[in-house]
Scaffold this motif. Structure first.
Motif, PDB file in Angstrom:
ATOM      1  N   UNK A  43       7.076  -3.309  -8.963  1.00  0.00           N
ATOM      2  CA  UNK A  43       6.200  -2.177  -9.249  1.00  0.00           C
ATOM      3  C   UNK A  43       6.946  -1.156 -10.095  1.00  0.00           C
ATOM      4  N   UNK A  44       6.265  -0.622 -11.085  1.00  0.00           N
ATOM      5  CA  UNK A  44       6.889   0.369 -11.947  1.00  0.00           C
ATOM      6  C   UNK A  44       6.343   1.768 -11.686  1.00  0.00           C
ATOM      7  N   UNK A  45       5.079   1.839 -11.328  1.00  0.00           N
ATOM      8  CA  UNK A  45       4.454   3.138 -11.078  1.00  0.00           C
ATOM      9  C   UNK A  45       3.644   3.059  -9.797  1.00  0.00           C
ATOM     10  N   UNK A  46       3.300   4.202  -9.268  1.00  0.00           N
ATOM     11  CA  UNK A  46       2.411   4.242  -8.107  1.00  0.00           C
ATOM     12  C   UNK A  46       3.062   3.668  -6.874  1.00  0.00           C
ATOM     13  N   UNK A  47       2.254   3.062  -6.036  1.00  0.00           N
ATOM     14  CA  UNK A  47       2.750   2.543  -4.769  1.00  0.00           C
ATOM     15  C   UNK A  47       3.881   1.543  -5.006  1.00  0.00           C
ATOM     16  N   UNK A  48       4.969   1.725  -4.250  1.00  0.00           N
ATOM     17  CA  UNK A  48       6.134   0.866  -4.455  1.00  0.00           C
ATOM     18  C   UNK A  48       5.946  -0.512  -3.847  1.00  0.00           C
ATOM     19  N   UNK A  49       5.141  -0.581  -2.805  1.00  0.00           N
ATOM     20  CA  UNK A  49       4.888  -1.872  -2.173  1.00  0.00           C
ATOM     21  C   UNK A  49       3.438  -2.261  -2.435  1.00  0.00           C
ATOM     22  N   UNK A  50       3.194  -3.552  -2.466  1.00  0.00           N
ATOM     23  CA  UNK A  50       1.828  -4.017  -2.694  1.00  0.00           C
ATOM     24  C   UNK A  50       1.487  -5.103  -1.698  1.00  0.00           C
TER      25      UNK A  50
ATOM     26  N   UNK B 432      -6.395  -6.506  -4.951  1.00  0.00           N
ATOM     27  CA  UNK B 432      -5.995  -7.855  -5.364  1.00  0.00           C
ATOM     28  C   UNK B 432      -5.836  -7.952  -6.881  1.00  0.00           C
ATOM     29  N   UNK B 433      -6.451  -7.029  -7.619  1.00  0.00           N
ATOM     30  CA  UNK B 433      -6.341  -7.052  -9.076  1.00  0.00           C
ATOM     31  C   UNK B 433      -5.159  -6.227  -9.559  1.00  0.00           C
ATOM     32  N   UNK B 434      -4.441  -5.604  -8.643  1.00  0.00           N
ATOM     33  CA  UNK B 434      -3.235  -4.824  -8.967  1.00  0.00           C
ATOM     34  C   UNK B 434      -3.515  -3.712  -9.970  1.00  0.00           C
ATOM     35  N   UNK B 435      -4.610  -3.027  -9.764  1.00  0.00           N
ATOM     36  CA  UNK B 435      -4.967  -1.909 -10.641  1.00  0.00           C
ATOM     37  C   UNK B 435      -4.237  -0.651 -10.172  1.00  0.00           C
ATOM     38  N   UNK B 436      -3.762   0.144 -11.138  1.00  0.00           N
ATOM     39  CA  UNK B 436      -2.933   1.295 -10.783  1.00  0.00           C
ATOM     40  C   UNK B 436      -3.788   2.522 -10.516  1.00  0.00           C
ATOM     41  N   UNK B 437      -4.303   2.574  -9.313  1.00  0.00           N
ATOM     42  CA  UNK B 437      -5.224   3.642  -8.929  1.00  0.00           C
ATOM     43  C   UNK B 437      -4.615   5.036  -9.078  1.00  0.00           C
ATOM     44  N   UNK B 438      -3.379   5.193  -8.593  1.00  0.00           N
ATOM     45  CA  UNK B 438      -2.830   6.558  -8.559  1.00  0.00           C
ATOM     46  C   UNK B 438      -2.638   7.110  -9.956  1.00  0.00           C
ATOM     47  N   UNK B 439      -2.147   6.265 -10.864  1.00  0.00           N
ATOM     48  CA  UNK B 439      -1.961   6.712 -12.238  1.00  0.00           C
ATOM     49  C   UNK B 439      -3.304   7.083 -12.858  1.00  0.00           C
TER      50      UNK B 439
END
Lengths: 392, 453
Positions: A43-50, B432-439
């Motif tokens: 992860x590069x941005x946002x939540x560090x774990x997925x 599951x689509x790994x979309x960057x919600x926070x950004x």
């Protein structure tokens, strides 16, 4: 394995990257690579774990859920064939016969569809999406076993391009691509999609069909009101009846439904409301009761034709279904209602499931629109209440 | 029995390594740092040059948009280095500690005797003003505003969060003084939200001058955004402020002692920490000072240090500094390893909130989660998964799509004023689509803020 992966990343991968010899096939390479192993990307941005889930896992759950229906369907192809020619064969022989008929359909569907997917991924330079892993399996399951292979290829390519890619690819499509493929066949080649097509009756030398053989599906019998050869409710539930490859066994489909609901991949809301909608419309017809079809007990609709397959695997496609929780109930109910409506009232289309789902796919954004509007109205109302309060 | 606000949606991520209630004595740090990026929307203008002597409370920089808002030094010593990044953006201010505890004197006072203006001025002058943040936008509050209400969350539900009951037990007096001070800043109420199950501290349950709300449920029940949404949802044009418990304690010290004493308790936690526990330290301390000798070392496994929690925190190097608002350092593995057919295998050591991995069969198991992203980004496909972790009357996917298409009107209608990036952290986690919600949410908030600036 680790060494191999390292070798590939060091020596092969650069060939496919910008400036490499095969840069054109960058996305294809990536698709195969990520299919073989989960890359070490962090992860590069946002939540560090997925969450460990991804699209591949999600789609694979659907494939697992389809397995009971597929395996039963393969066996049933053989079973129907040998019954039609009056031969007693072992389970294994029946399965083997079915496998030889069904496997080519699956391969053709995957190869033609994935080819289109890969081409578009390279053209648009996005990663190859996993959606077709499911569509490619659904298509052979909802067509008759006798469908010529070239038709399957044509329908698949048509569905992927016109049904999906022109709208921007996976996630953007309006109608279910697999159903669109079937609809394409149904309207373009009606002769191959109705009548005596459900059972493979290719005869070898010395073989002949048994007396009084009818290859008609129970739905077709009902539509022309010739119900004397109707199979029993149990037979229809188990699925030893003619029909599209994967749709006949309500039992196998229900096993798949359990897998989908437990894994959370398929929407229980939609499945349940399709069934309730179908039962409700069937019940209403029971009350009206002006012909034999209307008097058919409502629960028969659940085991007939593609009802259950549609409810479990087709209506639940997250992209083309309603996306809001409330919307899903409305969407599902209407699919159930329209299916039974078409079946009973329109003799031209013995099966209403395909048309009902396609129709509701088109209406799903509208349903969602009203659900979203309701959410917006709640917020505006709240604002109004505050303004009134502060003015008072 | 008080009314309990039940939060049904949400998710407690079972991450291993929560801190046990043990406090280690102050680890020594030569250098302390302040990162202007901790204050979103604030544009720093320097007030000191390299080599200047500073005390704790000496202003370091001010906000270009409002020169009264300053950030001050957490320790006494020398302003050592100004670290600039691309296009000369100010990244970090490094202060070399002189080991003495020299404070600027702001004069102690009982907040009950002061007017709103006097309190505001004291907070501004001492550099504690930035502790007060506002919703919408989750930015430092504007001293010209009078908020509709002020919110304080007395529990933190995020993964491995520091236990605020424990933290407040060391500073009960200062916490109440802090509450008294911010209470004067609003004409409305101060809302203090506690955990209906776990909050035991009388500092919270017996807090004076506040309205107490009981929340019960999984993360993000402790998030200020969730609490505001359920207590008094924000409408367009309204502003509320919020302060964290730890920051209120610092504000309380300012009034009780007249100094900016940035001492705080920091939890050091995570699966890669040998003994997760608390440290008494000072804001802006070097992370390495907190980790010394307490990290599992395996040369083949790179680690990630996070100032804050794993969902919303900032990645820092071990030579980096603790964030301004943070009281948690989390250390987890970098997920740089390949997993052969990882998407296909049953995989008992991977956690998923969905039931597509066997983790759902093992409730109670704690996981050693890493930073592997698992897949490339995909368009939205799955539905219903985001709603399960967002306990607000907000349609997450529709709002995100409105932001993606830059539809300002739609964003407003769908409730962008009520949300901050952290509220979507769980959506981002489960996606599951790994979309960057926070950004995306932050971008949307910035668009709106500029539109109406």
């Amino acid at each position: 394995m680790k060494a191999l992966i390292q070798f590939v990343e060091k020596n092969v991968q650069p060939q496919f990257e910008k400036g490499g010899k095969f840069a054109k096939f960058h996305r294809s390479f990536e698709a195969f690579q990520t299919f073989l192993y989960v890359k070490g990307d962090v992860t590069l941005r946002g939540s560090h774990i997925r969450d460990a889930i991804d699209m591949k896992r999600t789609m694979f759950m659907v494939i697992i859920a389809l397995m009971p229906a597929l395996l039963f369907g393969i066996w049933n192809v053989g079973f129907q064939h040998y019954r039609a020619i009056g031969l007693e064969e072992t389970l294994l022989d029946q399965f083997w016969f079915g496998l030889l008929r069904v496997l080519p359909l699956i391969i053709v569907s995957y190869v033609s569809g994935l080819a289109v997917e890969f081409i578009f991924a390279e053209m648009r330079n996005h990663e190859v999406n996993e959606g077709f892993l499911v569509s490619g399996m659904l298509i052979p399951l909802i067509i008759p076993v006798t469908t010529p292979l070239w038709m399957v290829a044509l329908a698949t390519i048509f569905a992927v391009i016109i049904g999906k890619e022109v709208f921007g690819g996976t996630g953007m499509n309006i109608v279910n691509p697999a159903l669109l493929a079937r609809a394409f066949l149904f309207f373009a080649y009606p002769a191959q999609l109705s009548g005596e097509v459900w059972i493979d009756t290719t005869l070898r030398e010395g073989q002949q069909l048994v007396d009084g053989f009818s290859g008609a599906t129970p739905l077709a019998m009902l539509a022309i009101n010739e119900t004397q050869y109707m199979p029993s409710l149990l037979e229809m539930f188990i699925g030893t009846i003619p029909g599209s490859i994967g749709e006949t066994s309500t039992l196998a489909i229900l096993i798949g439904a359990v897998i989908l609901v437990i894994s959370g991949v398929g929407s229980f809301r939609i499945m349940a409301s399709v069934i309730i909608g179908g039962l409700a419309m069937g019940g209403i017809f029971n009350l009206v009761g002006i012909n034999d079809y209307m008097l058919l007990p409502a629960y028969y609709h659940l085991v007939l034709g593609g009802f259950m397959f549609g409810a479990v695997f087709m209506a639940t496609d997250p992209v083309t279904a309603s996306q809001t929780a409330t919307g899903k109930y409305i969407y599902g109910l209407l699919i159930g209602v329209v299916t039974v409506l078409v079946r009973v009232l329109n003799p031209a289309y013995p099966e209403g499931m395909m048309l009902a789902i396609l129709l509701m796919n088109v209406f799903a954004p509208l349903i969602d629109h009203y659900v979203v509007e309701a959410n917006i109205k709640r917020r505006l109302k709240r604002l109004k209440a505050v303004t009134v309060q502060s003015n008072a | 029995m008080p009314k309990i606000i039940k939060i049904k949606k949400g998710l407690n991520i079972p991450l291993a390594g929560s801190a046990s209630p043990v406090v280690e004595s102050t680890p020594f740090s030569d250098f302390y740092g302040v990162r202007p990026s901790d204050f979103h929307g604030l544009e720093p203008k320097m007030l000191v040059k390299e080599g200047d002597e500073v005390k704790a409370g000496t202003p370091l920089f001010y906000n270009k948009h409002d020169d009264r808002v300053v950030v001050t030094s957490p320790v006494s010593g020398t302003f050592f280095e100004l670290v600039r990044g691309e296009r000369r953006r100010i990244m970090e201010l490094v202060i070399k500690s002189n080991g003495k505890k020299e404070f600027e004197d702001f004069g102690n006072a009982n907040p009950k005797d002061l007017s709103k203006e006097q309190i505001t001025n004291l907070l501004l002058k001492s550099g504690t003003w930035p502790f007060i943040r506002q919703r919408p936008f989750s930015v430092v509050a504007n001293p010209n505003d009078t908020p509709k209400a002020i919110f304080v969350s007395a529990f933190n539900s995020s993964p491995l969060a520091a236990d605020l009951d424990y933290i407040v037990s060391f500073d009960e007096q200062n916490f109440q003084t802090g509450l008294d001070a911010i209470g004067r800043l609003t004409n409305g109420k101060v809302h203090l939200s506690v955990d209906a199950q776990n909050t035991k501290s009388q500092s919270f349950l017996g807090a004076k001058g506040v309205e107490i709300h009981f929340f019960d449920g999984p993360h993000p029940a402790g998030n200020i955004g969730t609490q505001i949404h359920h207590i008094m949802p924000l409408n367009k044009g309204e502003k509320v402020w919020y302060v964290s418990v730890q920051d209120l304690i610092v504000i309380g010290r300012l009034f009780n002692k007249g100094i900016y004493d940035a001492t705080r308790l920091v939890a050091v936690a995570g699966p890669e920490i040998i003994k997760p526990k608390y440290y008494k330290t000072i804001s802006g301390t070097r992370v390495a000072a907190l980790l010394d000798g307490n990290v599992k070392i395996d040369p083949s496994v790179p680690l990630r240090c996070i100032s804050g929690d794993v969902l919303t925190g900032t990645k820092v190097a071990t030579t980096g500094f603790l964030g301004f608002y943070d009281n948690l350092v989390t250390v987890i593995k970098e997920g740089t390893n390949h997993e052969f057919l990882g998407w296909l295998m049953p995989n008992f050591n991977r956690y998923s909130s969905s039931r597509t991995f066997p983790s759902f069969l093992m409730p109670g198991k704690k996981y050693n989660l890493d930073t592997n992203i698992r897949s490339g980004e995909r368009p939205f496909v799955m539905t219903g998964v985001y709603e399960k972790v967002l306990p607000m009357d907000i349609l997450p996917v529709q709002l995100i799509k409105a932001i993606m298409t830059n539809d300002v009107e739609k964003m407003e209608l769908l409730g962008i004023y009520e949300v901050a990036p952290e509220d979507f952290a769980l959506c981002e986690f489960v996606c599951p689509s790994k979309i960057e919600f926070q950004t995306i949410v932050r971008d949307g908030l910035d668009v709106i803020r500029k539109e109406f600036a």
